[in-house]
Design an enzyme around this catalytic site. Structure first.
Site, PDB file in Angstrom:
ATOM      1  N   CYS A   1      -1.521   1.780  -3.072  1.00 26.07           N
ATOM      2  CA  CYS A   1      -2.440   2.905  -2.864  1.00 26.07           C
ATOM      3  C   CYS A   1      -1.755   4.273  -2.890  1.00 26.07           C
ATOM      4  O   CYS A   1      -2.198   5.182  -3.599  1.00 26.07           O
ATOM      5  CB  CYS A   1      -3.149   2.785  -1.510  1.00 26.07           C
ATOM      6  SG  CYS A   1      -3.391   1.116  -0.914  1.00 26.07           S
TER       7      CYS A   1
ATOM      8  N   CYS B   1       0.832  -1.207   0.000  1.00 26.70           N
ATOM      9  CA  CYS B   1       0.000   0.000   0.000  1.00 26.70           C
ATOM     10  C   CYS B   1       0.864   1.254   0.000  1.00 26.70           C
ATOM     11  O   CYS B   1       0.680   2.157  -0.805  1.00 26.70           O
ATOM     12  CB  CYS B   1      -0.920  -0.021   1.229  1.00 26.70           C
ATOM     13  SG  CYS B   1      -1.760   1.537   1.495  1.00 26.70           S
TER      14      CYS B   1
ATOM     15  N   GLU C   1      -6.892   2.193 -13.439  1.00 28.63           N
ATOM     16  CA  GLU C   1      -6.260   3.318 -12.740  1.00 28.63           C
ATOM     17  C   GLU C   1      -4.984   3.768 -13.470  1.00 28.63           C
ATOM     18  O   GLU C   1      -4.756   4.961 -13.664  1.00 28.63           O
ATOM     19  CB  GLU C   1      -5.933   2.920 -11.295  1.00 28.63           C
ATOM     20  CG  GLU C   1      -7.187   2.781 -10.443  1.00 28.63           C
ATOM     21  CD  GLU C   1      -6.935   2.351  -9.003  1.00 28.63           C
ATOM     22  OE1 GLU C   1      -7.831   2.544  -8.176  1.00 28.63           O
ATOM     23  OE2 GLU C   1      -5.843   1.812  -8.691  1.00 28.63           O
TER      24      GLU C   1
ATOM     25  N   LYS D   1       0.333   5.215  -6.168  1.00 26.26           N
ATOM     26  CA  LYS D   1      -0.677   5.252  -7.235  1.00 26.26           C
ATOM     27  C   LYS D   1      -1.504   6.528  -7.153  1.00 26.26           C
ATOM     28  O   LYS D   1      -1.681   7.245  -8.129  1.00 26.26           O
ATOM     29  CB  LYS D   1      -1.541   3.996  -7.102  1.00 26.26           C
ATOM     30  CG  LYS D   1      -2.675   3.816  -8.060  1.00 26.26           C
ATOM     31  CD  LYS D   1      -4.012   4.298  -7.635  1.00 26.26           C
ATOM     32  CE  LYS D   1      -4.564   3.929  -6.310  1.00 26.26           C
ATOM     33  NZ  LYS D   1      -5.273   2.685  -6.216  1.00 26.26           N
TER      34      LYS D   1
ATOM     35  N   GLU E   1     -25.969  15.333  -3.641  1.00 27.47           N
ATOM     36  CA  GLU E   1     -27.373  15.528  -3.237  1.00 27.47           C
ATOM     37  C   GLU E   1     -28.319  14.626  -4.038  1.00 27.47           C
ATOM     38  O   GLU E   1     -29.419  14.327  -3.618  1.00 27.47           O
ATOM     39  CB  GLU E   1     -27.785  16.995  -3.353  1.00 27.47           C
ATOM     40  CG  GLU E   1     -27.870  17.527  -4.761  1.00 27.47           C
ATOM     41  CD  GLU E   1     -28.271  19.011  -4.813  1.00 27.47           C
ATOM     42  OE1 GLU E   1     -29.248  19.392  -4.152  1.00 27.47           O
ATOM     43  OE2 GLU E   1     -27.587  19.788  -5.524  1.00 27.47           O
TER      44      GLU E   1
ATOM     45  N   GLY F   1      -8.980  -4.980 -14.759  1.00 27.49           N
ATOM     46  CA  GLY F   1      -9.311  -4.809 -13.342  1.00 27.49           C
ATOM     47  C   GLY F   1      -9.037  -3.382 -12.875  1.00 27.49           C
ATOM     48  O   GLY F   1      -8.683  -2.507 -13.672  1.00 27.49           O
ATOM     49  N   TYR F   2      -9.181  -3.175 -11.564  1.00 30.70           N
ATOM     50  CA  TYR F   2      -9.082  -1.795 -11.089  1.00 30.70           C
ATOM     51  C   TYR F   2      -7.683  -1.218 -11.252  1.00 30.70           C
ATOM     52  O   TYR F   2      -7.525  -0.033 -11.563  1.00 30.70           O
ATOM     53  CB  TYR F   2      -9.596  -1.664  -9.645  1.00 30.70           C
ATOM     54  CG  TYR F   2      -8.625  -2.000  -8.533  1.00 30.70           C
ATOM     55  CD1 TYR F   2      -7.920  -0.996  -7.875  1.00 30.70           C
ATOM     56  CD2 TYR F   2      -8.426  -3.304  -8.115  1.00 30.70           C
ATOM     57  CE1 TYR F   2      -7.045  -1.295  -6.830  1.00 30.70           C
ATOM     58  CE2 TYR F   2      -7.571  -3.611  -7.076  1.00 30.70           C
ATOM     59  CZ  TYR F   2      -6.878  -2.611  -6.441  1.00 30.70           C
ATOM     60  OH  TYR F   2      -6.020  -2.909  -5.414  1.00 30.70           O
TER      61      TYR F   2
ATOM     62  N   HIS G   1     -26.682  21.714  -1.561  1.00 27.63           N
ATOM     63  CA  HIS G   1     -26.837  22.224  -2.912  1.00 27.63           C
ATOM     64  C   HIS G   1     -25.833  23.330  -3.184  1.00 27.63           C
ATOM     65  O   HIS G   1     -25.584  24.149  -2.309  1.00 27.63           O
ATOM     66  CB  HIS G   1     -28.261  22.766  -3.064  1.00 27.63           C
ATOM     67  CG  HIS G   1     -28.587  23.175  -4.454  1.00 27.63           C
ATOM     68  ND1 HIS G   1     -28.757  22.257  -5.480  1.00 27.63           N
ATOM     69  CD2 HIS G   1     -28.748  24.411  -5.008  1.00 27.63           C
ATOM     70  CE1 HIS G   1     -29.024  22.917  -6.590  1.00 27.63           C
ATOM     71  NE2 HIS G   1     -29.025  24.211  -6.338  1.00 27.63           N
TER      72      HIS G   1
ATOM     73  N   ALA H   1      -5.543  -1.904 -13.666  1.00 25.81           N
ATOM     74  CA  ALA H   1      -5.379  -1.570 -15.084  1.00 25.81           C
ATOM     75  C   ALA H   1      -6.053  -0.240 -15.418  1.00 25.81           C
ATOM     76  O   ALA H   1      -5.442   0.637 -16.048  1.00 25.81           O
ATOM     77  CB  ALA H   1      -5.960  -2.681 -15.959  1.00 25.81           C
TER      78      ALA H   1
HETATM   79  C1  LIG Z   1      -1.056  -0.894  -7.698  1.00 24.64           C
HETATM   80  C2  LIG Z   1      -1.899  -1.161  -6.477  1.00 24.64           C
HETATM   81  C3  LIG Z   1      -2.817  -0.232  -6.061  1.00 24.64           C
HETATM   82  C4  LIG Z   1      -3.587  -0.459  -4.935  1.00 24.64           C
HETATM   83  N1  LIG Z   1      -4.489   0.487  -4.560  1.00 24.64           N
HETATM   84  C5  LIG Z   1      -5.244   0.289  -3.461  1.00 24.64           C
HETATM   85  C6  LIG Z   1      -6.156   1.287  -3.041  1.00 24.64           C
HETATM   86  O1  LIG Z   1      -6.299   2.337  -3.659  1.00 24.64           O
HETATM   87  N2  LIG Z   1      -6.873   1.063  -1.908  1.00 24.64           N
HETATM   88  C7  LIG Z   1      -6.732  -0.096  -1.194  1.00 24.64           C
HETATM   89  O2  LIG Z   1      -7.393  -0.246  -0.167  1.00 24.64           O
HETATM   90  N3  LIG Z   1      -5.880  -1.068  -1.587  1.00 24.64           N
HETATM   91  C8  LIG Z   1      -5.131  -0.895  -2.693  1.00 24.64           C
HETATM   92  N4  LIG Z   1      -4.236  -1.858  -3.075  1.00 24.64           N
HETATM   93  C9  LIG Z   1      -4.178  -3.121  -2.308  1.00 24.64           C
HETATM   94  C10 LIG Z   1      -3.357  -2.954  -1.036  1.00 24.64           C
HETATM   95  O3  LIG Z   1      -2.095  -2.428  -1.360  1.00 24.64           O
HETATM   96  C11 LIG Z   1      -3.210  -4.301  -0.357  1.00 24.64           C
HETATM   97  O4  LIG Z   1      -4.497  -4.845  -0.152  1.00 24.64           O
HETATM   98  C12 LIG Z   1      -2.512  -4.192   0.996  1.00 24.64           C
HETATM   99  O5  LIG Z   1      -1.242  -3.618   0.863  1.00 24.64           O
HETATM  100  C13 LIG Z   1      -2.402  -5.584   1.628  1.00 24.64           C
HETATM  101  O6  LIG Z   1      -1.681  -5.512   2.822  1.00 24.64           O
HETATM  102  P1  LIG Z   1      -0.930  -6.802   3.379  1.00 24.64           P
HETATM  103  O7  LIG Z   1      -0.507  -6.468   4.759  1.00 24.64           O
HETATM  104  O8  LIG Z   1      -1.749  -8.001   3.164  1.00 24.64           O
HETATM  105  O9  LIG Z   1       0.340  -7.007   2.449  1.00 24.64           O
HETATM  106  P2  LIG Z   1       1.454  -6.030   1.938  1.00 24.64           P
HETATM  107  O10 LIG Z   1       1.129  -4.620   2.170  1.00 24.64           O
HETATM  108  O11 LIG Z   1       1.740  -6.456   0.539  1.00 24.64           O
HETATM  109  O12 LIG Z   1       2.704  -6.362   2.860  1.00 24.64           O
HETATM  110  C14 LIG Z   1       3.368  -7.579   2.798  1.00 24.64           C
HETATM  111  C15 LIG Z   1       4.800  -7.340   3.209  1.00 24.64           C
HETATM  112  O13 LIG Z   1       5.438  -8.598   3.443  1.00 24.64           O
HETATM  113  C16 LIG Z   1       6.775  -8.518   2.976  1.00 24.64           C
HETATM  114  N5  LIG Z   1       7.247  -9.883   2.754  1.00 24.64           N
HETATM  115  C17 LIG Z   1       6.852 -10.760   1.803  1.00 24.64           C
HETATM  116  N6  LIG Z   1       7.467 -11.943   1.980  1.00 24.64           N
HETATM  117  C18 LIG Z   1       8.261 -11.806   3.073  1.00 24.64           C
HETATM  118  C19 LIG Z   1       9.121 -12.679   3.776  1.00 24.64           C
HETATM  119  N7  LIG Z   1       9.270 -13.952   3.409  1.00 24.64           N
HETATM  120  N8  LIG Z   1       9.800 -12.206   4.855  1.00 24.64           N
HETATM  121  C20 LIG Z   1       9.643 -10.914   5.259  1.00 24.64           C
HETATM  122  N9  LIG Z   1       8.817 -10.053   4.644  1.00 24.64           N
HETATM  123  C21 LIG Z   1       8.131 -10.491   3.569  1.00 24.64           C
HETATM  124  C22 LIG Z   1       6.668  -7.696   1.711  1.00 24.64           C
HETATM  125  O14 LIG Z   1       7.912  -7.131   1.374  1.00 24.64           O
HETATM  126  C23 LIG Z   1       5.636  -6.651   2.127  1.00 24.64           C
HETATM  127  O15 LIG Z   1       6.242  -5.504   2.661  1.00 24.64           O
HETATM  128  C24 LIG Z   1      -3.426  -1.657  -4.199  1.00 24.64           C
HETATM  129  C25 LIG Z   1      -2.492  -2.607  -4.605  1.00 24.64           C
HETATM  130  C26 LIG Z   1      -1.737  -2.365  -5.735  1.00 24.64           C
HETATM  131  C27 LIG Z   1      -0.731  -3.394  -6.169  1.00 24.64           C
END
Ligand SMILES: Cc1cc2nc3c(=O)[nH]c(=O)nc-3n(C[C@H](O)[C@H](O)[C@H](O)COP(=O)(O)OP(=O)(O)OC[C@H]3O[C@@H](n4cnc5c(N)ncnc54)[C@H](O)[C@@H]3O)c2cc1C
Length: 545
Positions: free
Chosen positions: A121, A116, A255, A124, A515, A250-251, A510, A253
């Site tokens: 997020c 994110c 965006e 982006k 509204e 998808g979203y 308004h 793409a």
């Molecule tokens: C381009 C894009 C735009 C998005 N826009 C939005 C938006 O506008 N609004 C919204 O709500 N969501 C959005 N999302 C989705 C959102 O980013 C994710 O849903 C959210 O970040 C998920 O959080 P998470 O904690 O599951 O994983 P992540 O935030 O992906 O965190 C996982 C972390 O684990 C780490 N990791 C992975 N494997 C290991 C390992 N073996 N050891 C140690 N660390 C590791 C990674 O480096 C990463 O930092 C977007 C996603 C993308 C790709």
């Protein structure tokens, strides 16, 4: 289907199988949590109750002296940071491991803050802001502005400022963890056994393990895919694309299509289906596609990529089932994401997973191994930041506050930051008909006030879906300026179960577009399964009866 499922969000990623499990509403009393935010600045205050637990848990750990930590979190993204910080504030001893920082993720790089903050997020939305100016400059002419020279955009400056902001944010996240007393360990985590984690060769014992490793973009195996970029790379390109192909509908793409179009790249979007945004309300899908096309984006529908060829002049050609389009400087695939569960040691300890690598969890986010929990995108439920935050907080509460808490997936609102953007909460018309049969549909498609002077062909589309039997509003959708901001507010009304009569009783503000949601008086159509003469509600809806 359980009544508790009646308000759910449209699909934002290709696979949402787990969301369709029966879910029930958490009835536990709520903890004093800060409002959902992508940045966790304010830890919840430690109440008497928490202090008691603080000492109880610490005492327990020390007494047993059995484990190095109460909780070891793998992955410091949205879900992992939220769960770790809350657990520490509840008195648990917590460690979290995260890969070293990089703007582009890999098996060996990531960064505190996660997708994110670093590759989703936040960057982006910063690029959406950058790209929206072009449309605003155009709009402004009708309001008397003129520009002696055309405004020029500096891509390198945008990237440099964006990257400086990412560095600042990853630093803030590190501070959040250290202020909460969470030990941050840099490196790649791997599960060794149900109570042991390995980080780059050093092992740690722990009572509980939380897997919050998120996912990464996936590019299909087609010839020439080494020339394609994914969303990580698209957010950090050294030069702006002149002509870009975006594969996917998808979203993410749509965006990126808006971003590059606003910044004046030539944008072609290739989608397998007839419309973008599968899983969203059909009318919204039509409307977004039309509005984006009016802004100059070229859609290639029902076209699947088959190969990419790099020509001697460095340009890229995309071959599809319908022909070849030449001359691309970049080809981006936004064709889905895969959970980061490869080589994580999960199979070895018996953690059940879906075919796509997502971890199977119960309603409390517990995996098939009792000491191992999982939250966020790695579980492939609703892949959004606020949902990962909710799941992380719920795990902390369940495990460390002795308050079993299920995340509440009813009426999760969402937005697509396309241009124009969309906002939605609750059911699509198609889902509503399937679930309730009899529904009343209110729509409004109008030219917003701003467009009268700007002279641009911008329009706004709004839609309310009402259950005919109960009069409750069960779906609300909008495409047009500010719709994410507007829908966030209306999501409260939907979740509270307000009726159309409640909406009608509200005085409008308004002149606004919003509204319209409280002034739609006549249904565009009433869908009834009872007098359908053999037609199912679904068929009638598809036929727009
Ligand atoms: C381009 C894009 C735009 C998005 N826009 C939005 C938006 O506008 N609004 C919204 O709500 N969501 C959005 N999302 C989705 C959102 O980013 C994710 O849903 C959210 O970040 C998920 O959080 P998470 O904690 O599951 O994983 P992540 O935030 O992906 O965190 C996982 C972390 O684990 C780490 N990791 C992975 N494997 C290991 C390992 N073996 N050891 C140690 N660390 C590791 C990674 O480096 C990463 O930092 C977007 C996603 C993308 C790709």
């Amino acid at each position: 289907m359980a009544a508790s499922l009646y308000l759910r969000t449209p699909k934002l990623t290709p696979s949402f199988h787990t969301l369709f499990r029966p879910l029930s509403i958490s009835t536990t009393k709520s903890l004093n949590l800060p409002s959902t935010s992508t940045v966790d600045f304010f830890p919840p205050p430690l109440t008497h109750h928490h202090l008691h637990r603080f000492y109880a848990t610490r005492a327990q750990s020390t007494e047993k002296g059995k484990f190095d930590f109460d909780l070891f979190t793998i992955g410091a993204g949205s879900g992992g940071v939220r769960a770790s910080r809350f657990a520490a504030n509840m008195g648990a001893s917590v460690a979290v491991c995260e890969l070293p920082f990089a703007t582009i993720s890999s098996d060996t790089s990531g960064g505190v803050g996660g997708t994110c903050v670093l590759r989703g997020c936040v960057p982006k939305k910063l690029l959406v802001y950058a790209s929206k100016y072009a449309h605003e400059f155009e709009e402004s002419c009708g309001f008397g502005w003129n520009y002696v020279t055309q405004p020029k955009h500096d891509w390198s400056k945008l990237m440099a400022n964006k990257n400086a902001e990412l560095q600042r944010l990853t630093g803030i996240y590190k501070n959040i963890l250290s202020n909460a007393g969470v030990k941050l360990i840099e490196g790649r985590g791997k599960v060794v056994d149900p109570h042991m984690v390995d980080v780059d060769g050093k092992t740690y014992t722990t009572k509980n393990i939380l897997i919050s490793v998120g996912g990464r973009p996936f590019i299909p195996e087609i010839p020439g895919n080494e020339y394609a970029i994914d969303s990580d790379a698209a957010l950090d390109l050294p030069t702006q694309p002149k002509k870009i192909a975006i594969v996917g509908g998808g979203y993410i793409a749509v965006e990126f299509a808006g971003i590059f179009n606003g910044l004046k790249s030539e944008v072609h979007v290739f989608i397998r289906q007839k419309q973008v945004l599968r899983g969203f309300d059909e009318e919204i899908r039509d409307f977004v596609g039309e509005q984006m096309a009016l802004r100059g984006i070229k859609f290639h529908t029902e076209e699947s990529p088959q190969s990419i060829v790099k020509l001697p002049d460095g340009s890229l050609s995309l071959r599809t089932n319908k022909g070849t389009v030449d001359g691309f400087s970049h080809i981006m695939f936004a064709t889905g994401r895969r959970p980061n569960t490869k080589n994580l040691g999960l199979e070895g300890v018996g953690v059940d997973m879906f075919k796509n690598g997502a971890i199977k969890v119960d309603e409390y986010s517990r995996s098939s191994v009792p000491s191992i929990w999982a939250v966020g995108d790695v579980t492939d439920r609703i892949n959004l930041t606020p949902v990962a935050l909710m799941e992380g907080a719920a795990v902390a509460k369940t495990v460390f506050a002795n308050e079993p808490t299920k995340p509440d997936y009813r009426a999760v609102p969402s937005a697509v930051f396309s241009q124009p953007p969309t906002g939605q909460v609750g059911l699509t018309e198609e889902e509503a008909v399937k679930e309730y049969g009899d529904v009343d549909i209110y729509t409004s498609n109008f030219r917003p006030l701003k467009a009268t002077l700007s002279g641009l062909p911008d329009r706004v589309f709004m839609k309310l879906i009402v259950c005919a039997k109960t009069n409750k509003v069960i779906g609300l959708h909008m495409c047009g300026d500010d719709s994410p901001e507007i829908v966030q507010g209306f999501a409260i009304a939907l979740k509270a179960g307000l009726t159309k009569a409640d909406f009608d009783s509200i005085v409008g503000i308004h002149p606004t577009s919003a509204e319209e949601f409280v002034t739609m008086r006549t249904p565009a159509r009433k869908i009834r399964s009872s007098n359908s003469e053999g037609m199912t509600g679904e068929v009638k809806a598809a036929a727009r009866v």
